[in-house]
Enzyme design. Structure first.
Site, PDB file in Angstrom:
ATOM      1  N   ASP A 110       0.835  -1.208   0.000  1.00  0.00           N
ATOM      2  CA  ASP A 110       0.000   0.000   0.000  1.00  0.00           C
ATOM      3  C   ASP A 110       0.869   1.257   0.000  1.00  0.00           C
ATOM      4  OD1 ASP A 110      -3.046  -0.910   0.962  1.00  0.00           O
ATOM      5  OD2 ASP A 110      -1.482  -2.223   1.744  1.00  0.00           O
ATOM      6  N   THR A 179      -6.869  -4.871   0.199  1.00  0.00           N
ATOM      7  CA  THR A 179      -5.699  -5.169   1.028  1.00  0.00           C
ATOM      8  C   THR A 179      -5.902  -6.446   1.847  1.00  0.00           C
ATOM      9  OG1 THR A 179      -5.102  -2.824   1.179  1.00  0.00           O
ATOM     10  CG2 THR A 179      -4.183  -4.282   2.845  1.00  0.00           C
TER      11      THR A 179
END
Length: 359
Positions: A110, A179
């Protein structure tokens, strides 16, 4: 020497000279200001300093160029996502709890994807507002240059520049969608996304799948490299929903559309939008509708919303309201996404689900 009989007052001469100097100063300073403005050296009216891009191009940005940079940003971010996942060193941590009580996870994928995507877009278009899911640390600032080359597939579909005021533009970045699934090594759900909204309306969207290296993009009233499927099942649809919160949606969706409908739990909003389209990716499931009932962030959905709009589809709240991509970074009213169907008729079928969306 003054003509005979005329006496000049020293005070009058001084006043005359001062007036002359004032006129010259006014004319010359106006001339210089005009010259400086040609080179982008002037400030904005009201004392605000113009950003580099705004000063250089009169405060306008070209959406075709923004599309080219958005595609490049999504791909470069995807490279980081893939590299980190393949290294198997995610440095996974929690940012806290979501509203539903699940862990809101963050990884090195990320962070590094966000850095590449944000600074590429910010260097190319410093005068536009950029909203991104992850925090941008000034200590990690990079200058990532764009070579100003527009890919041939974009030039083929979008043949001419399309300029809009820079102040009307808001960019939304999702550097790693899904995620949770990324940490579980469920790679097919993972995407990187960029969206450009003009006056709050999504007009340009990019969804990139790092692990299959497929990229979908579209511009409203411009062109696209993806299209809708030839037909959709409106009577007994396949409905794609969140993996982590599918139970409540399943119950109401089956009640609304009947027990012959199929529920497809999936991760990532980008993946779910691609499920509605004709995507040449064997790992991509197919669905007729995308329904979400809880709070969702705008960087999750803006790119998909733009692509659907460009192709004649719709993404609204469950009550049928258009989603504005300004202001707060999330929406409370759930969402319904469709293409090739009567969207408002679908909205009317979902009164119970619309109520659920506000819990």
């Amino acid at each position: 020497m003054a003509p005979m009989g005329i006496r000049l007052s020293p005070l009058g001469v001084a006043v005359f000279c001062l007036l002359g100097l004032g006129v010259l100063y006014h004319l010359y300073s106006g001339f210089l200001a005009g010259r400086f403005s040609l080179f982008g050296l002037g400030g904005e009216p009201g004392g605000g300093a113009a950003g580099p891009a705004a000063a250089a191009d009169g405060g306008a940005v070209d959406l075709r160029e923004m599309l080219a940079v958005a595609v490049l940003a999504a791909v470069r971010g995807g490279d980081e996502v893939r590299r980190v996942r393949e290294s198997n060193v995610l440095h996974e941590k929690s940012k806290g709890k979501t509203r539903e009580g699940a862990e809101d996870k963050m990884t090195s994928g990320d962070v590094l994807s966000n850095r590449k995507m944000f600074y590429l877009l910010k260097t190319a278009f410093p005068s536009v507002q950029i909203n991104t899911e992850e925090h941008v640390d000034a200590a990690d600032q990079e200058v990532i240059l764009w070579d100003h080359k527009i890919p041939e597939d974009i030039l083929k579909e979008v043949s001419a520049p399309k300029e809009v005021p820079a102040e009307s533009v808001t960019v939304w970045i999702d550097p790693l969608d899904a995620t949770q699934e990324y940490t579980e090594d469920l790679r097919k759900y993972v995407t990187t996304m960029v969206c450009v909204a003009v006056n709050g309306k999504p007009v340009l969207g990019v969804i990139h799948k790092p692990f299959s290296e497929y990229t979908a993009w579209a511009m409203v009233d411009g062109g696209s490299n993806v299209k809708a499927r030839p037909s959709y099942n409106e009577k007994t649809p396949k409905i794609v929903v969140s993996r982590s919160h599918s139970g409540m949606v399943k119950q109401v969706a089956l009640q609304t559309f009947g027990n012959q409908s199929t529920i497809i739990p999936a991760g990532g909003a980008g993946y779910k939008v691609l499920a509605l389209l004709d995507v040449p990716d064997k790992s991509q499931e197919k669905a007729d509708l995308y329904i979400h009932v809880t709070y969702i962030k705008k960087w999750d959905i803006c790119a998909g919303n733009a692509i659907l709009r460009a192709l004649g589809g719709h993404m609204t709240t469950l009550s049928g309201e258009e989603i504005s991509y300004t202001g707060s970074d999330g929406i409370e009213g759930g969402l319904l996404a469709s293409i090739g169907m009567n969207h408002q008729a679908l909205v009317r079928k979902l009164p119970d689900l619309e109520k659920t969306g506000h819990k």
